[in-house]
Design an enzyme around this catalytic site. Structure first.
Site, PDB file in Angstrom:
ATOM      1  N   GLU A  17      -5.867   0.089  -7.232  1.00  0.00           N
ATOM      2  CA  GLU A  17      -5.014   1.215  -7.647  1.00  0.00           C
ATOM      3  C   GLU A  17      -3.544   0.242  -8.184  1.00  0.00           C
ATOM      4  O   GLU A  17      -3.001  -0.609  -7.558  1.00  0.00           O
ATOM      5  CB  GLU A  17      -4.461   1.751  -6.416  1.00  0.00           C
ATOM      6  CG  GLU A  17      -3.625   2.967  -6.551  1.00  0.00           C
ATOM      7  CD  GLU A  17      -3.259   3.674  -5.415  1.00  0.00           C
ATOM      8  OE1 GLU A  17      -3.246   3.052  -4.269  1.00  0.00           O
ATOM      9  OE2 GLU A  17      -2.949   4.861  -5.469  1.00  0.00           O
ATOM     10  N   ASN A  61      -3.737   6.456  -1.011  1.00  0.00           N
ATOM     11  CA  ASN A  61      -3.295   6.851   0.338  1.00  0.00           C
ATOM     12  C   ASN A  61      -2.402   8.151   0.496  1.00  0.00           C
ATOM     13  O   ASN A  61      -2.279   8.794   1.689  1.00  0.00           O
ATOM     14  CB  ASN A  61      -2.265   5.524   1.055  1.00  0.00           C
ATOM     15  CG  ASN A  61      -3.458   4.209   1.206  1.00  0.00           C
ATOM     16  OD1 ASN A  61      -4.545   4.550   1.378  1.00  0.00           O
ATOM     17  ND2 ASN A  61      -2.959   3.384   1.292  1.00  0.00           N
ATOM     18  N   SER A 104       0.645  -1.267  -0.041  1.00  0.00           N
ATOM     19  CA  SER A 104       0.024  -0.008   0.086  1.00  0.00           C
ATOM     20  C   SER A 104       0.676   1.235   0.165  1.00  0.00           C
ATOM     21  O   SER A 104       0.368   2.261  -0.053  1.00  0.00           O
ATOM     22  CB  SER A 104      -1.072   0.056   1.235  1.00  0.00           C
ATOM     23  OG  SER A 104      -0.182  -0.003   2.437  1.00  0.00           O
ATOM     24  N   HIS A 108      -2.862  -2.471  -5.999  1.00  0.00           N
ATOM     25  CA  HIS A 108      -2.978  -2.056  -4.440  1.00  0.00           C
ATOM     26  C   HIS A 108      -4.595  -2.384  -4.364  1.00  0.00           C
ATOM     27  O   HIS A 108      -5.334  -1.629  -4.685  1.00  0.00           O
ATOM     28  CB  HIS A 108      -2.690  -0.684  -4.120  1.00  0.00           C
ATOM     29  CG  HIS A 108      -3.001  -0.486  -2.720  1.00  0.00           C
ATOM     30  ND1 HIS A 108      -3.027   0.915  -2.513  1.00  0.00           N
ATOM     31  CD2 HIS A 108      -3.350  -0.881  -1.575  1.00  0.00           C
ATOM     32  CE1 HIS A 108      -3.441   1.058  -1.189  1.00  0.00           C
ATOM     33  NE2 HIS A 108      -3.534   0.148  -0.686  1.00  0.00           N
TER      34      HIS A 108
END
Ligand code: 3H9
Length: 702
Positions: A444, A482, A411, A432
């Protein structure tokens, strides 16, 4: 597009066949409804024709109105003159012959016809609510008459696509033929059979009767998911009108309710999300001539929560998938967790027991990498630490078939560094997933510099094949989703230092439209995970803004739901968050020790502190060429973080406020709070030029 007419009339002996040809999905684009009306008039005027068939060329019947035309002020024919009205008034019967999809205006036209038949693989529905409007082509008036008000309410407020066999049971279709039967032939035969039946059956002549209580019951039952939205309520009101007003009056009421919605922010945001979900699939700097590799033998490494969820995603979409873990015990635990997750879905009624068995049987636990040596794609989901990941990739590279793609579910870690330990960096990329991986729709795809276009295109397609919305991110710490969310995560804890409490912040975000508040989400995910990331970032950057309150909770062993306490406390076996006086004391003690005078915050200030910080960071990501477009960020926020869809996404929402106001606020917080609020150059540029976020031109992908 070719010069062929978008609707044409052919003759099959004494049957006129009206065919819509508006690729790719036969939306009711320019000329289509008029074309249907013209062909219908011609067929009615032709003495050789006894009955008609209405069908679509290509992959669908009619997928609905052309969504691009909404909000553009386009003219529509007056009520009573639209294609569905004219089909219903036809002097000869018309049989709608449905394959692919009959959605929205497509089903509305089909309901205007006197008969409807479909192949078993077809789907019908009125999904208008999903783009913030209601079925404004008579759908709210005809469906309750055809299938009953309760079914109509359920279908119209959910937008669900109903499979043909079910639609037949509900009374929407007259006949369903096998998926591989010749639809045209069957429809022509059907038309011949009914050609002489008089009076012609018309849906408008049926009655829709309802117990008046069902409408309020429906309003109550949707209250949570329809929070802040108008379209679902207008849908209910329109169906109610079908049950209380004569047909033509009901159509008028439907129109009024439709007009309240078409140009509202809710509909604009939902249309934007609809097209955005399709736009993120487009990779402007990669050749369109390369096809994705058609993988057949996926494998997942790591049977933890993420690995298990990823394996379930493959199994849910029909793939046999192997899952491998370092120890037989953790593999067994992982399989037990997968089973328990499926069982929960069965208990909730969202999955049939036999379907669960089929899916579970597709997940094959194995103990060694040798047993996945024949895999053609591998998704690694082991512990999030660079040394661990590198070791796994080294081994995979040595053992797994040399043509296989190796993907990592990291991540945040550097995908180029991970790829560098393999002999095939061109076949390595990040994929991800978001937690829970079998539920969250975002994938992702992370692009290390050395990855080949085929690898990236395959990773994007892999996501779509397992029901995800894939979007591309650059290789930057935290990638796009993120990383753009990180300042929000910090800011929410900093707000506590200054005067807020977790329950207050959570309430603001739930009122805004999130399904859960961010502190409750933190407790669900586990607070220890964030603490690890902060340690890593502080080690790399001594100026990193620490979050002492969050660190303190983790030090105390308050990891969230799994330890019964985090930002909230939890009763045994219950996931309801309860505000905890102990947390309040930790927060207030911290403010006192740091010399901060706690103060009151308005809801708007809380919302903007969280979201503006992310707008600024997301623009920085675009400025660095780590994402293609602002819409990519928006779609990631919708499907990775539960941002309310009817607000479009982070940038769509910020555009409603206006780029200059966003800039001014951020600049003023920069003065007040220092460096972390420094507006990025792209933000300043946009504010100076008055360009919207949506029209921002990011740097080329780097
Ligand atoms: C309505 O009917 C209102 C009425 O009540 C009348 C009121 C007065 N319009 O999704 P895909 C494009 S509201 C314009 O990738 P799939 C799509 O953008 C409408 N464009 O294919 C894409 O373009 P591109 C109610 C549309 O096979 C391409 O077609 N109907 C429309 O995965 C392929 O689409 C709906 O809401 C449209 N209606 O899925 C149905 N539909 O290639 C909306 C598609 O440039 N559509 N496009 O990216 C869908 O749900 C899916 O497209 C469908 C096919 C399930 C049909």
């Amino acid at each position: 597009m070719s010069d062929a007419p978008v609707v044409r009339l052919e003759k099959d002996g004494d049957i006129g066949v009206i065919i819509v040809n508006y690729p790719p999905v036969n939306a009711l684009g320019p000329g289509v409804a008029d074309g249907i009306i013209d062909c219908l008039a011609k067929a009615n005027a032709d003495p050789q024709i006894k009955a008609m068939v209405l069908m679509g060329d290509g992959r669908s019947f009619i997928a609905g109105a052309d969504i691009r035309g909404f909000g553009t002020g386009r003219k529509r024919p007056p009520l009573g003159e639209r294609s569905h009205d004219q089909l219903e008034r036809s002097g000869k019967p018309v049989v709608a012959a449905i394959h692919g999809y009959a959605l929205g205006g497509g089903l509305e036209n089909a309901m205007g016809c006197q008969y409807r038949i479909a192949v078993a693989s077809a789907k019908v529905g009125l999904p208008e609510v999903l783009i913030g409007i209601l079925p404004g082509g008579g759908g709210t008036q005809r469906l309750p008459r055809l299938a009953g008000p309760q079914v109509a309410l359920e279908m119209i407020t959910s937008g669900r696509h109903v499979p043909a066999p079910e639609a037949q049971k509900l009374g929407i279709l007259d006949e369903v033929i096998p998926a591989d039967a010749n639809l045209r032939q069957a429809a022509v035969a059907y038309a011949r059979k009914v050609a002489d039946i008089r009076p012609l059956p018309r849906v408008r002549d049926k009655e829709a009767k309802a117990d008046p209580g069902i409408f309020d019951a429906m309003r109550k039952s949707i209250a949570r998911r329809a929070r802040n939205q108008k379209a679902p309520y207008n849908c209910i009101a329109a169906v109610e009108a079908a049950c209380t007003l004569p047909f033509d009056e009901g159509l008028k009421r439907e129109q009024e309710l439709f007009q309240e919605l078409e140009n509202a922010d809710e509909a604009k945001a939902l249309r934007y999300a609809f097209f955005g979900e399709r736009e993120v699939a487009k990779l402007p700097d990669l050749p369109t001539t390369i096809s994705p590799f058609d993988f057949k033998r996926p494998a997942v490494v790591g049977a933890g929560t993420m690995g298990g969820g990823i394996a379930m995603s493959f199994a849910d979409f029909g793939y046999d998938v192997k899952i491998v873990d370092a120890s037989p015990e953790s593999l067994a635990r992982g399989m037990a967790r997968i089973k328990a997750n499926y069982e929960t879905s069965v208990k909730r009624g969202s999955l049939a027991a036999d379907e669960m068995e089929r899916r579970f049987a597709r997940i094959h636990p194995v103990n060694t990498y040798e047993e996945i040596a024949d895999a053609d794609v591998v998704v690694e989901a082991v512990f999030e630490r660079m040394d661990v990941k590198k070791e796994v990739f080294k081994q995979l590279d040595a053992i797994v078939n040399k043509d296989a793609f190796l993907f990592s579910n990291t991540s945040a870690l550097d995908m180029e560094e991970i790829a560098s330990v393999t002999s095939r960096p061109e076949k390595v990329a990040g994929t991800h997933f978001f937690s829970p991986a079998n539920v969250m729709k975002l994938l992702e795809v992370v692009r290390p510099k050395g990855a080949s276009p085929e690898t990236l295109i395959t990773a994007m397609a892999m996501g779509r094949k397992i029901g995800k919305i894939s979007a591309m991110a650059g290789n930057t710490d935290g990638f796009v989703a993120n990383r753009s969310r990180a300042p929000f995560n910090s800011e929410m804890v900093i707000l506590l230092e200054e005067g807020c409490l977790p329950e207050q912040v959570d309430k603001v975000m739930i009122d805004f439209g999130y399904p859960m508040g961010p502190f409750a989400v933190g407790d669900l995910a586990g607070l220890d995970i964030g603490a690890e990331g902060r340690k890593r970032r502080l080690a790399a950057n001594p100026n990193y803004r620490t979050l002492p309150i969050a660190d303190k909770l983790v030090e105390m062993g308050r990891f969230g739901q799994k330890t019964g306490a985090g930002w909230y406390r939890y009763e045994k076996g219950d996931r309801t968050p309860h505000p905890d006086p102990e947390v309040r004391k930790i927060i207030e003690d911290y403010s006192a020790s740091a010399g901060i005078t706690r103060r009151a915050f308005t809801d708007q200030e809380i919302l903007r502190r969280l979201l503006f910080s992310s707008v600024n960071e997301a623009l920085r990501i675009l400025e660095e060429g780590k994402a293609y477009r602002t819409v990519d960020v928006d779609i990631m926020w919708l499907h990775g973080f539960g941002f309310p869809r009817y607000r479009g996404g982070l940038f769509f929402w910020a555009d409603q406020i206006g780029v200059r106001d966003v800039y001014n606020q951020i600049a003023s917080w920069h003065q007040q709070y220092g460096e972390r609020w420094a507006p990025c150059a792209l933000l300043r540029q946009l504010a100076e030029s008055g360009t919207s976020f949506r029209d921002a031109k990011p740097a080329p992908f780097a």
